[in-house]
Scaffold this motif. Structure first.
Motif, PDB file in Angstrom:
ATOM      1  N   LYS A  18       0.859  -1.183   0.000  1.00 30.05           N
ATOM      2  CA  LYS A  18       0.000   0.000   0.000  1.00 30.05           C
ATOM      3  C   LYS A  18       0.901   1.242   0.000  1.00 30.05           C
ATOM      4  CE  LYS A  18      -3.621  -2.307   2.703  1.00 30.05           C
ATOM      5  NZ  LYS A  18      -2.907  -3.575   2.928  1.00 30.05           N
ATOM      6  N   SER A  53      -5.308   8.798   8.903  1.00 32.88           N
ATOM      7  CA  SER A  53      -6.478   8.155   8.312  1.00 32.88           C
ATOM      8  C   SER A  53      -6.618   8.618   6.869  1.00 32.88           C
ATOM      9  CB  SER A  53      -7.754   8.516   9.092  1.00 32.88           C
ATOM     10  OG  SER A  53      -7.600   8.262  10.468  1.00 32.88           O
ATOM     11  N   ALA A  54      -6.631   7.688   5.930  1.00 31.71           N
ATOM     12  CA  ALA A  54      -6.693   8.023   4.503  1.00 31.71           C
ATOM     13  C   ALA A  54      -8.048   7.665   3.925  1.00 31.71           C
ATOM     14  CB  ALA A  54      -5.598   7.284   3.748  1.00 31.71           C
ATOM     15  N   LYS A  55      -8.626   8.614   3.158  1.00 34.35           N
ATOM     16  CA  LYS A  55      -9.904   8.364   2.493  1.00 34.35           C
ATOM     17  C   LYS A  55     -10.117   9.412   1.403  1.00 34.35           C
ATOM     18  CE  LYS A  55     -14.793   7.488   3.434  1.00 34.35           C
ATOM     19  NZ  LYS A  55     -15.869   7.480   4.459  1.00 34.35           N
ATOM     20  N   ASP A  56     -10.520   8.958   0.214  1.00 39.45           N
ATOM     21  CA  ASP A  56     -10.878   9.837  -0.902  1.00 39.45           C
ATOM     22  C   ASP A  56      -9.775  10.844  -1.255  1.00 39.45           C
ATOM     23  OD1 ASP A  56     -13.369   8.596  -1.007  1.00 39.45           O
ATOM     24  OD2 ASP A  56     -14.263  10.033   0.396  1.00 39.45           O
ATOM     25  N   GLU A 108      -6.037  12.469   6.855  1.00 34.34           N
ATOM     26  CA  GLU A 108      -6.336  13.229   8.066  1.00 34.34           C
ATOM     27  C   GLU A 108      -5.342  12.823   9.156  1.00 34.34           C
ATOM     28  OE1 GLU A 108     -10.175  14.389  10.742  1.00 34.34           O
ATOM     29  OE2 GLU A 108      -9.746  12.243  10.556  1.00 34.34           O
ATOM     30  N   GLU A 134      -5.961  18.089   7.516  1.00 32.53           N
ATOM     31  CA  GLU A 134      -6.057  17.267   6.314  1.00 32.53           C
ATOM     32  C   GLU A 134      -5.028  17.692   5.279  1.00 32.53           C
ATOM     33  OE1 GLU A 134     -10.062  17.512   4.900  1.00 32.53           O
ATOM     34  OE2 GLU A 134     -10.700  15.757   6.058  1.00 32.53           O
ATOM     35  N   THR A 157      -5.519   3.302  -1.476  1.00 30.49           N
ATOM     36  CA  THR A 157      -6.276   2.523  -0.494  1.00 30.49           C
ATOM     37  C   THR A 157      -7.143   3.460   0.334  1.00 30.49           C
ATOM     38  OG1 THR A 157      -4.477   0.923  -0.356  1.00 30.49           O
ATOM     39  CG2 THR A 157      -6.113   0.881   1.422  1.00 30.49           C
ATOM     40  N   ASP A 158      -8.427   3.165   0.450  1.00 32.49           N
ATOM     41  CA  ASP A 158      -9.336   3.968   1.264  1.00 32.49           C
ATOM     42  C   ASP A 158      -9.619   3.262   2.581  1.00 32.49           C
ATOM     43  OD1 ASP A 158      -9.595   6.216  -0.177  1.00 32.49           O
ATOM     44  OD2 ASP A 158     -11.561   5.772  -1.039  1.00 32.49           O
ATOM     45  N   GLY A 159      -9.973   4.050   3.569  1.00 35.55           N
ATOM     46  CA  GLY A 159     -10.333   3.479   4.861  1.00 35.55           C
ATOM     47  C   GLY A 159      -9.157   2.887   5.620  1.00 35.55           C
ATOM     48  N   PHE A 160      -7.970   3.427   5.382  1.00 30.70           N
ATOM     49  CA  PHE A 160      -6.777   2.907   6.052  1.00 30.70           C
ATOM     50  C   PHE A 160      -6.404   3.807   7.220  1.00 30.70           C
ATOM     51  CE2 PHE A 160      -2.194   2.349   6.648  1.00 30.70           C
ATOM     52  CZ  PHE A 160      -2.093   0.964   6.711  1.00 30.70           C
ATOM     53  N   GLU A 161      -6.149   3.208   8.385  1.00 30.49           N
ATOM     54  CA  GLU A 161      -5.773   3.969   9.571  1.00 30.49           C
ATOM     55  C   GLU A 161      -4.543   3.341  10.223  1.00 30.49           C
ATOM     56  OE1 GLU A 161      -9.023   4.212  12.304  1.00 30.49           O
ATOM     57  OE2 GLU A 161     -10.121   5.693  11.105  1.00 30.49           O
TER      58      GLU A 161
END
Length: 373
Positions: free
Chosen positions: A260, A291-294, A298, A312, A319-323
């Motif tokens: 990733k 936290s990664a998304k779109d 963040e 941000e 990859t989305d929704g990865f923390e």
């Protein structure tokens, strides 16, 4: 002994040798620097029993001789003398040294050089020369990860060794780790370094070599045995004991299958981490959550005593929704080593080590252990 030196030459030499002298010593002689005058030079030598630094300085030698005087006191005296002044040193009956410069006069207590320890160098099995810039780069890119934990003494230095690479040929590699982060840097192996055994160079030695290399161009001579290493930087010779012990198998903890990939602007990321971590708790390990998304990353911190913070950043991440969570200070240390505009993070999952490197073919890479957040 009776000699005359130029103040700036003496100060420069004292600045190199006095640093290894500890402020507090069980043996009074270890607080001193040796002066050995002969022909047209004086040799200065100091040691803490683990490191020995020797340097020769041009001098007018009227009467040859050898003595020892307090290193830090002499350094402070010479530092405060006028720039370009002439300094005369003369021993009086072996018990005192008279220092005169202009209208200044100092009497310093001497100790016999007979009891001054000598770090026997022995035979060096490997000898090579390398660019000062190359050695400086290896140190700068790895020393921040050296451990200060005394129980795991084998981590209290840089692991220097030669490796064979099918892609890049023989390499000289430096590795440091404290168990939470790992730094690895390498360069083409100099002629003579191939087959060199893995050695652990102590943290204090690393720091002293780094200071000696400051502003130096040209070549540095390196000699290695099973127990000691010797660096020759111009007129300065630094001899050091090595750390005895086995450095851990760092290759085993270096991620191989992290698939990733996240690319983020290095400068913006460092500023954001530093900003949100202001509110982080030392008790909580200065934890910051990523936290990664779109296409956005963040960075957030939660401190039960002081509140929360978030920021941000735009990132390239497939990859989305990865923390994942990291110690903010460790994260900043590593990002501070990245030279390219973008920092490349390679993740596996939130509980596995993360690989951090520069864009393109990098001579250095970093591994960071995550935190629970």
């Amino acid at each position: 002994m009776k000699i005359t030196l130029e103040r700036n030459h003496l100060l420069k030499s004292l600045s190199h040798v006095h640093r290894v002298v500890e402020r507090r010593n069980t043996y009074p002689i270890l607080a001193n620097v040796v002066f050995k005058a002969a022909e047209d030079a004086v040799e200065l030598r100091a040691t803490d029993l683990d490191i020995e630094v020797t340097e020769s300085v041009p001098a007018m030698v009227s009467t040859p001789g050898t003595t020892t005087v307090p290193a830090h006191t002499l350094y402070e005296i010479v530092r405060k003398l006028a720039d370009g002044a002439e300094v005369r040193l003369e021993t009086e009956g072996g018990e005192q040294m008279l220092l005169t410069s202009g209208r200044s006069r100092f009497h310093l207590a001497c100790l016999s050089p007979d009891s001054f320890p000598d770090l026997k160098s022995g035979a060096f099995g490997h000898e090579f020369s390398m660019p000062a810039s190359g050695l400086r780069e290896l140190i700068e890119r790895t020393q921040f990860a050296i451990s200060n934990e005394e129980t795991r003494y084998y981590l209290n230095g840089i692991y220097l060794h030669a490796v064979e690479s099918s892609a890049n040929g023989p390499l000289l590699r430096a590795v440091a780790t404290d168990g939470h982060r790992l730094a690895r840097a390498e360069m083409p192996a100099p002629e003579g370094a191939q087959g060199m055994p893995g050695i652990i160079v102590p943290k204090k030695t690393v720091g002293e070599v780094q200071k000696l290399l400051d502003g130096v161009d040209g070549e540095v001579k390196v000699e290695v045995s099973d127990t000691k290493i010797r660096f020759t930087v111009g007129p300065v010779v630094l001899l050091s004991k090595l750390i005895e012990g086995t450095f851990p198998d760092y290759d085993r903890v270096t991620p191989k299958n992290n698939d990733k990939q996240m690319n983020v602007d290095r400068a913006s990321f460092a500023i954001a981490v530093d900003r949100v971590s202001t509110i982080a708790s030392d008790r909580g390990g200065k934890a910051v959550k990523l936290s990664a998304k779109d296409g956005l990353l963040e960075l957030s911190v939660t401190n039960p005593d002081h509140g929360t913070a978030s920021e941000e950043l735009a990132v390239e991440f497939d990859t989305d929704g990865f923390e994942i969570g990291f110690n903010a200070r460790y994260l900043l240390d590593i990002v501070g080593q990245i030279r390219s505009e973008s920092a490349v993070f390679m993740f596996n999952d939130a509980g596995s080590p993360t690989l951090v490197k520069e864009e393109g073919e990098a001579s250095a890479l970093y591994v960071l252990m995550p935190m629970r957040v």
